[in-house]
Motif scaffolding. Structure first.
Motif, mmCIF file in Angstrom:
data_model
loop_
_atom_site.group_PDB
_atom_site.id
_atom_site.type_symbol
_atom_site.label_atom_id
_atom_site.label_comp_id
_atom_site.label_asym_id
_atom_site.label_seq_id
_atom_site.Cartn_x
_atom_site.Cartn_y
_atom_site.Cartn_z
ATOM 1 N N PHE A 266 18.925 38.782 -9.817
ATOM 2 C CA PHE A 266 19.698 37.862 -10.644
ATOM 3 C C PHE A 266 20.803 37.220 -9.802
ATOM 4 O O PHE A 266 21.237 37.776 -8.785
ATOM 5 C CB PHE A 266 20.343 38.601 -11.813
ATOM 6 N N ALA A 267 21.276 36.079 -10.244
ATOM 7 C CA ALA A 267 22.450 35.445 -9.634
ATOM 8 C C ALA A 267 23.333 34.943 -10.762
ATOM 9 O O ALA A 267 22.846 34.409 -11.771
ATOM 10 C CB ALA A 267 22.044 34.305 -8.723
ATOM 11 N N ILE A 268 24.638 35.139 -10.624
ATOM 12 C CA ILE A 268 25.579 34.722 -11.660
ATOM 13 C C ILE A 268 26.797 34.077 -11.021
ATOM 14 O O ILE A 268 27.125 34.312 -9.860
ATOM 15 C CB ILE A 268 26.024 35.913 -12.543
ATOM 16 N N GLY A 269 27.460 33.237 -11.795
ATOM 17 C CA GLY A 269 28.697 32.631 -11.331
ATOM 18 C C GLY A 269 28.506 31.348 -10.550
ATOM 19 O O GLY A 269 27.498 30.649 -10.672
ATOM 20 N N ASP A 270 29.485 31.053 -9.719
ATOM 21 C CA ASP A 270 29.526 29.771 -9.015
ATOM 22 C C ASP A 270 28.406 29.588 -8.010
ATOM 23 O O ASP A 270 28.150 28.459 -7.560
ATOM 24 C CB ASP A 270 30.872 29.629 -8.284
ATOM 25 N N ILE A 271 27.733 30.657 -7.631
ATOM 26 C CA ILE A 271 26.663 30.540 -6.641
ATOM 27 C C ILE A 271 25.377 30.000 -7.262
ATOM 28 O O ILE A 271 24.437 29.637 -6.542
ATOM 29 C CB ILE A 271 26.401 31.901 -5.952
ATOM 30 N N THR A 272 25.313 29.890 -8.566
ATOM 31 C CA THR A 272 24.099 29.419 -9.224
ATOM 32 C C THR A 272 24.062 27.897 -9.297
ATOM 33 O O THR A 272 25.100 27.221 -9.202
ATOM 34 C CB THR A 272 23.990 29.964 -10.660
ATOM 35 N N ASP A 273 22.854 27.355 -9.499
ATOM 36 C CA ASP A 273 22.687 25.902 -9.589
ATOM 37 C C ASP A 273 22.779 25.400 -11.024
ATOM 38 O O ASP A 273 22.380 24.260 -11.308
ATOM 39 C CB ASP A 273 21.335 25.488 -8.982
ATOM 40 N N ILE A 274 23.330 26.190 -11.929
ATOM 41 C CA ILE A 274 23.454 25.770 -13.328
ATOM 42 C C ILE A 274 24.366 24.542 -13.406
ATOM 43 O O ILE A 274 25.453 24.525 -12.816
ATOM 44 C CB ILE A 274 24.029 26.905 -14.195
ATOM 45 N N ASN A 275 23.926 23.549 -14.127
ATOM 46 C CA ASN A 275 24.659 22.295 -14.225
ATOM 47 C C ASN A 275 25.741 22.399 -15.299
ATOM 48 O O ASN A 275 25.556 22.004 -16.451
ATOM 49 C CB ASN A 275 23.698 21.147 -14.545
ATOM 50 N N GLU A 276 26.883 22.961 -14.908
ATOM 51 C CA GLU A 276 28.023 23.085 -15.804
ATOM 52 C C GLU A 276 29.278 23.245 -14.963
ATOM 53 O O GLU A 276 29.204 23.524 -13.766
ATOM 54 C CB GLU A 276 27.871 24.292 -16.749
ATOM 55 N N ILE A 277 30.430 23.052 -15.575
ATOM 56 C CA ILE A 277 31.691 23.244 -14.873
ATOM 57 C C ILE A 277 31.798 24.700 -14.425
ATOM 58 O O ILE A 277 31.475 25.618 -15.174
ATOM 59 C CB ILE A 277 32.876 22.881 -15.796
ATOM 60 N N LYS A 278 32.244 24.904 -13.196
ATOM 61 C CA LYS A 278 32.378 26.255 -12.663
ATOM 62 C C LYS A 278 33.765 26.796 -12.990
ATOM 63 O O LYS A 278 34.740 26.548 -12.277
ATOM 64 C CB LYS A 278 32.143 26.252 -11.145
ATOM 65 N N ILE A 279 33.870 27.507 -14.091
ATOM 66 C CA ILE A 279 35.134 28.107 -14.514
ATOM 67 C C ILE A 279 34.911 29.560 -14.888
ATOM 68 O O ILE A 279 33.809 29.968 -15.241
ATOM 69 C CB ILE A 279 35.780 27.341 -15.684
ATOM 70 N N GLY A 280 35.988 30.331 -14.822
ATOM 71 C CA GLY A 280 35.898 31.776 -15.014
ATOM 72 C C GLY A 280 35.328 32.204 -16.347
ATOM 73 O O GLY A 280 34.583 33.187 -16.429
ATOM 74 N N TYR A 281 35.671 31.485 -17.410
ATOM 75 C CA TYR A 281 35.184 31.860 -18.739
ATOM 76 C C TYR A 281 33.660 31.848 -18.779
ATOM 77 O O TYR A 281 33.032 32.749 -19.368
ATOM 78 C CB TYR A 281 35.762 30.897 -19.775
ATOM 79 N N LEU A 282 33.050 30.848 -18.144
ATOM 80 C CA LEU A 282 31.599 30.758 -18.150
ATOM 81 C C LEU A 282 30.967 31.802 -17.237
ATOM 82 O O LEU A 282 29.870 32.300 -17.516
ATOM 83 C CB LEU A 282 31.156 29.352 -17.751
ATOM 84 N N VAL A 283 31.656 32.151 -16.157
ATOM 85 C CA VAL A 283 31.159 33.227 -15.290
ATOM 86 C C VAL A 283 31.119 34.536 -16.068
ATOM 87 O O VAL A 283 30.188 35.335 -15.927
ATOM 88 C CB VAL A 283 32.024 33.366 -14.025
ATOM 89 N N GLN A 284 32.117 34.774 -16.905
ATOM 90 C CA GLN A 284 32.098 35.963 -17.766
ATOM 91 C C GLN A 284 30.878 35.943 -18.671
ATOM 92 O O GLN A 284 30.229 36.980 -18.879
ATOM 93 C CB GLN A 284 33.371 36.015 -18.617
#
Length: 363
Positions: A266-284
């Motif tokens: 798995f990969a999570i957080g800013d290292i992923t290619d998910i098209n969304e703003i990279k902010i801490g709340y979304l990493v959680q």
């Protein structure tokens, strides 16, 4: 209800690489369900959205910088960096190898930070002294970090001459133009000089003087670089995941946040290619969902039942000093004390500590 632990012989091995928001939250949420190893270059977790406040108020860092051992009581913590991996194990910089049944890559962005909590607290004290002794401060970068740092300094040190230089045409370019204008107006009202469409070359600095790309000379007693950091994926370029990096160096993931082509990585957080703003709340959100999926898989349930991740709509809350903030949503933007009550007073530090099983305040 206390989490139910599985017996040692039943537990799967999960290796988590990276001790930022994603890796730390994930390790915390599965520590009673698996044999977890957390590999991180430092001994602590830091609430990242609190670090700018800690630069103007070092005492704030006492709550926001947390030793991993304080909340990861069932996790093996390896203070090192991952340097290679195969389909079955991870190799660290100090020569250790760790086998895994499941792997989670959460290395975010590359950043050089102190190894121990005490060293990090001392670093904040030194940054505070640098700011407090300066008459003029230069901030390079007009993204959220630059805007928030300028706001913190302007609020705590209203007599400082603060200049912010940004190479783009507006501040906070990752959100809407109305939010950018409101941030500019707020900073200007606090006597922060904002210079847009210009860049600087710090190598040309002499005796505190530096020229912008337009030939303007800026004098500053100290400066802070608040531009983007490289994605923390350079170590993956010679691993089994090398073909899963996109052109920007991010790992391509599926709707379950698994690296494409891998069932157990798995990969999570800013290292992923998910098209969304990279902010801490979304990493959680990444971490909590992945923890849920890992628990399900480790219990032998069908992977078709795994939760799927839907990219979130663009929103952001940018703190403006200790009492105000700017909140941007798709259809409207708010600025002032109301959004400030949401974020700026405590910067979610107490809430984050509670989410990690700790008291919101130090005893």
């Amino acid at each position: 209800m206390a989490p139910v632990e599985r017996s040692e012989e039943q537990k799967k091995k999960v290796v988590v690489i990276g001790g930022g928001v994603g890796g730390s939250f994930l390790a915390y949420n599965i520590q009673h369900n698996a044999d977890v190893v957390l590999i991180d270059q430092k001994e602590y977790f830091e609430v990242p959205w609190a670090n700018l406040r800690s630069m103007v108020d070092p005492s704030f860092a006492a709550r926001s910088v947390i030793n991993h051992i304080d909340y990861l009581t069932k996790v093996k913590i390896v203070v090192s960096s991952a340097v290679n991996m195969t389909e079955t194990e991870v190799l660290t910089a100090d020569g250790q190898t760790f086998a895994y049944d499941y792997l989670v890559v959460a290395t975010g962005h590359e950043e050089s930070v102190p190894k121990t909590r005490m060293e990090r607290l001392s670093w904040y004290q030194a940054e505070f002294e640098k700011i407090s002794s300066a008459n003029s401060v230069l901030i390079v970068g007009g993204g959220p970090t630059g805007v928030e740092l300028a706001s913190e300094i302007a609020y705590d040190f209203p007599n400082k001459k603060v200049k912010l230089v940004h190479r783009g045409p507006r501040l906070l370019e990752y959100i809407g133009t109305r939010a950018s204008q409101k941030a500019l107006e707020w900073l200007t009202s606090k006597k922060v000089e904002v210079i847009l469409d210009q860049s600087i070359n710090l190598k040309s600095m002499q005796d505190g003087a530096i020229q912008t790309s337009a030939g303007e000379t800026i004098h500053a007693d100290c400066h802070f670089i608040c531009t983007g950091k490289p994605i923390g994926s350079s170590w993956l370029k010679n691993t089994v995941l090398k073909d899963r990096l996109d052109i920007c160096g991010r790992l391509t993931v599926d709707e379950n946040l698994r690296v494409r082509g891998f069932k157990n990585v798995f990969a999570i957080g800013d290292i992923t290619d998910i098209n969304e703003i990279k902010i801490g709340y979304l990493v959680q959100k990444h971490a909590i969902m992945t923890a849920k999926n890992l628990k399900m898989l480790m219990m032998g349930r069908n992977e078709s039942k795994m939760a799927t991740y839907n990219p979130c709509f663009p929103f952001a809350v940018v703190s403006l000093g200790r009492k105000e903030a700017l909140a941007h949503f798709p259809l409207f933007t708010l600025i002032g004390c109301i959004p400030g009550m949401i974020k700026s007073r405590d910067l979610f530090v107490g809430k984050t500590r509670k989410q990690l099983g700790l008291k919101p305040n130090l005893a």
